[in-house]
Design a protein around this motif. Structure first.
Motif, short mmCIF file in Angstrom:
data_model
loop_
_atom_site.label_atom_id
_atom_site.label_comp_id
_atom_site.label_asym_id
_atom_site.label_seq_id
_atom_site.Cartn_x
_atom_site.Cartn_y
_atom_site.Cartn_z
N THR A 145 0.85 -1.20 0.00
CA THR A 145 0.00 0.00 0.00
C THR A 145 0.88 1.24 0.00
OG1 THR A 145 -0.14 -0.27 2.38
CG2 THR A 145 -2.07 -0.90 1.12
N LYS A 146 0.51 2.23 -0.80
CA LYS A 146 1.28 3.48 -0.89
C LYS A 146 0.37 4.65 -0.50
CE LYS A 146 4.65 1.14 -2.60
NZ LYS A 146 5.65 0.67 -1.62
N VAL A 147 0.93 5.62 0.21
CA VAL A 147 0.16 6.82 0.54
C VAL A 147 0.37 7.82 -0.58
CG1 VAL A 147 -0.15 8.70 2.20
CG2 VAL A 147 0.42 6.40 3.01
N LEU A 148 -0.70 8.11 -1.34
CA LEU A 148 -0.58 9.02 -2.49
C LEU A 148 -0.78 10.46 -2.07
CD1 LEU A 148 -2.52 6.92 -5.14
CD2 LEU A 148 -0.07 6.94 -4.64
N SER A 149 -1.70 10.68 -1.11
CA SER A 149 -1.88 12.04 -0.58
C SER A 149 -2.52 11.91 0.80
CB SER A 149 -2.76 12.89 -1.49
OG SER A 149 -4.06 12.38 -1.50
N PHE A 150 -2.42 12.97 1.57
CA PHE A 150 -2.97 12.96 2.93
C PHE A 150 -4.08 14.00 2.99
CE2 PHE A 150 -3.09 14.40 7.34
CZ PHE A 150 -3.09 13.20 8.04
N ILE A 151 -5.29 13.56 3.25
CA ILE A 151 -6.42 14.49 3.33
C ILE A 151 -6.74 14.72 4.79
CG2 ILE A 151 -8.85 14.86 2.70
CD1 ILE A 151 -8.22 12.83 0.35
N ALA A 152 -6.69 15.97 5.22
CA ALA A 152 -6.90 16.29 6.64
C ALA A 152 -8.26 15.76 7.08
CB ALA A 152 -6.82 17.79 6.85
N ASP A 153 -8.33 15.43 8.37
CA ASP A 153 -9.49 14.82 8.99
C ASP A 153 -10.80 15.47 8.54
OD1 ASP A 153 -11.20 13.57 10.62
OD2 ASP A 153 -10.14 14.03 12.48
N ARG A 154 -11.65 14.66 7.88
CA ARG A 154 -12.91 15.23 7.39
C ARG A 154 -13.83 15.61 8.53
NH1 ARG A 154 -17.29 11.73 7.21
NH2 ARG A 154 -16.72 9.66 7.91
N GLU A 155 -13.52 15.09 9.73
CA GLU A 155 -14.38 15.42 10.87
C GLU A 155 -14.32 16.90 11.22
OE1 GLU A 155 -13.72 12.95 14.21
OE2 GLU A 155 -14.23 11.11 13.14
N GLN A 156 -13.28 17.60 10.66
CA GLN A 156 -13.19 19.02 10.97
C GLN A 156 -14.44 19.77 10.53
OE1 GLN A 156 -9.53 20.45 9.38
NE2 GLN A 156 -8.32 19.48 10.98
N ASN A 157 -15.09 19.25 9.48
CA ASN A 157 -16.30 19.92 8.99
C ASN A 157 -17.57 19.35 9.62
OD1 ASN A 157 -14.82 21.52 7.27
ND2 ASN A 157 -14.76 19.90 5.72
N GLU A 158 -17.38 18.37 10.49
CA GLU A 158 -18.56 17.74 11.07
C GLU A 158 -18.81 18.28 12.48
OE1 GLU A 158 -17.73 13.60 11.01
OE2 GLU A 158 -18.18 13.41 8.88
N ALA A 159 -19.96 17.95 13.00
CA ALA A 159 -20.29 18.37 14.36
C ALA A 159 -19.25 17.77 15.32
CB ALA A 159 -21.67 17.85 14.72
N GLN A 160 -18.71 18.60 16.21
CA GLN A 160 -17.67 18.14 17.13
C GLN A 160 -18.32 17.72 18.46
OE1 GLN A 160 -14.31 17.77 16.33
NE2 GLN A 160 -15.26 18.00 14.32
N LEU A 161 -19.23 16.77 18.36
CA LEU A 161 -20.00 16.36 19.54
C LEU A 161 -19.13 15.80 20.65
CD1 LEU A 161 -23.19 14.48 18.35
CD2 LEU A 161 -22.97 16.73 19.36
N ALA A 162 -18.16 14.98 20.26
CA ALA A 162 -17.39 14.25 21.26
C ALA A 162 -16.67 15.20 22.22
CB ALA A 162 -16.38 13.32 20.59
N PHE A 163 -16.40 16.42 21.78
CA PHE A 163 -15.62 17.33 22.61
C PHE A 163 -16.44 18.52 23.11
CE2 PHE A 163 -12.97 15.00 19.71
CZ PHE A 163 -12.14 14.37 20.60
N ALA A 164 -17.75 18.51 22.87
CA ALA A 164 -18.59 19.65 23.27
C ALA A 164 -18.85 19.63 24.78
CB ALA A 164 -19.92 19.59 22.52
N ASP A 165 -18.83 20.80 25.40
CA ASP A 165 -19.14 20.90 26.83
C ASP A 165 -20.65 20.96 27.08
OD1 ASP A 165 -16.63 20.76 27.86
OD2 ASP A 165 -16.29 22.92 27.83
#
Ligand code: FAD
Length: 353
Positions: free
Chosen positions: A214-234
């Protein structure tokens, strides 16, 4: 943590050759120098388990050698590790199942930890399953609680089963290491102690890029950045089927906005297309641990409960005084969410503006 209830047939004695396995390891998940917080939550949990067993906590940090990787090794000590196994090779720069599995299998066979913990993230689930297979040992996935049976010193790994209707505790008796994955936010984040240091064991595996298919062709930053950040919400305001129709979800968004929080939902709302899966809280959605969780029109089914019951303060709004959510909510309002939500938005809006 209390001793788990005692299952039948656990008088098993560990075979002599497995008694040399000692210590609790956490495989630290890092990508391009950024550590997934679940790794530190697990180092904190490993510290508690290791203190019960009287053994050391090891953190395994894999990657290409870099100042960022050294900083991660230092952080591992501050969160509770005694020993850091720093495993470096250019081939390990980006995560790939094959080289990471090969290296971890060798490192475990060399240093023989009795317990190995990983986050139940995409990467952690992939790696844990692969290592457990090559090591031919047991893996309990998606645990919600970890403890030690003191009489046989085995890991008691608890996880939901039968669609979340039961919790079962699993032991790996005749094999080592005992492996488990735990979802983010299930364990609390340990406090940092910047005065802590420890021993670094450097491991230099012999890997050849040509041997990895397996080869890494490109690295795409975490798509969760555009998603709701529920896990870390106060603060999370969550809505369920009791809201009646999709338009009413706006009432939940309005209150969340005033409180500076995130919006969560139950699974039926995602299935009905009211909002995206990234907002689903529960067994098949996110596990959350906010300071305040407001549940509006949510019955409190076990599959929802396992994802939010560790919230510091749960306020339930439900028309049915016998709804299961009132069994574990800290505060309850028996009434119509469609009138209570706007009233709360109005009241907090005035107070906080
Ligand atoms: P309901 O159970 O229908 O509850 C609606 C509640 O609203 C009721 O208590 C009712 O009294 C109340 N109500 C009605 N009108 C009003 C009003 N005007 N004001 C206030 N209250 C009102 N569910 C999840 O949430 N997350 C998961 O991850 C998840 N995973 C699952 C995995 C599996 C394998 C299975 C089988 C199920 C899963 N579920 C999950 C579904 C779960 O079992 C429940 O069906 C779901 O949580 C119920 O959602 P709810 O509370 O919105 O709806």
């Amino acid at each position: 943590m209390s001793e788990p209830s005692k299952p039948q047939g656990r008088k098993f004695q560990l075979p002599e050759h497995l008694k040399e396995y000692k210590g609790i390891w956490v495989i630290v998940e890092q990508e391009r120098g950024s550590v997934h917080s679940v790794s530190w939550e697990l180092v904190g949990e490993a510290r508690k388990l290791a203190d019960k067993l009287g053994v050391k906590v090891g953190a395994v940090v894999l990657g290409a050698d870099s100042p960022e990787l050294n900083a991660i090794c230092g952080d591992a000590f501050t969160y509770g590790a005694d020993v850091v196994y720093k495993v470096t090779d250019p081939v390990l720069a980006d995560y790939r199942t094959d080289p990471y599995t090969r290296v971890m299998t060798d490192v475990v066979n060399t240093y023989k930890p009795e317990i190995v913990l990983l986050g139940a993230t995409t990467l952690g689930r992939d790696l844990a399953g692969a290592i457990a297979t090559t090591l031919a040992t047991g893996l309990t996935a998606d645990c919600t609680e970890l403890d030690i049976y003191m009489d046989n010193r085995s890991l008691a790994a608890t996880r939901p089963t039968f669609g979340g209707t039961l919790l079962c505790t699993i032991q790996t008796l005749a094999y080592r290491p005992q492996m488990a994955t735990v979802r983010p936010r299930v364990m609390s984040m340990p406090d940092r102690d910047d005065s802590r240091t420890g021993r670094v064991v450097e491991v230099f595996p012999t890997l050849r890029e040509d041997d990895v298919i397996t080869k890494v062709l490109s690295f795409i930053a975490d798509r969760e950045q555009n998603e709701a950040q529920l896990a870390f919400a106060d603060i999370i305001v969550a809505g369920g089927k009791g809201l009646g129709k999709p338009e009413n979800l706006k009432l939940v968004f309005d209150l969340a906005k005033v409180l500076g929080g995130e919006v969560g939902v139950t699974r039926p709302l995602v299935q009905a297309g009211w909002t995206g899966f990234d907002r689903q809280v529960g067994q098949t959605g996110k596990t959350v641990r906010p300071k305040l969780y407001i549940a509006a029109g949510i019955s409190g089914a076990i599959q929802h409960r396992v994802g939010m019951e560790k919230s510091d303060l749960i306020l339930a709004i439900n028309t049915d005084a016998n709804a299961p959510i009132f069994d574990f909510a800290h505060l309850g309002l028996v009434g119509d969410a469609l009138t209570i939500l706007p009233a709360l938005t109005d009241a907090f809006g005035k107070r906080l503006s």
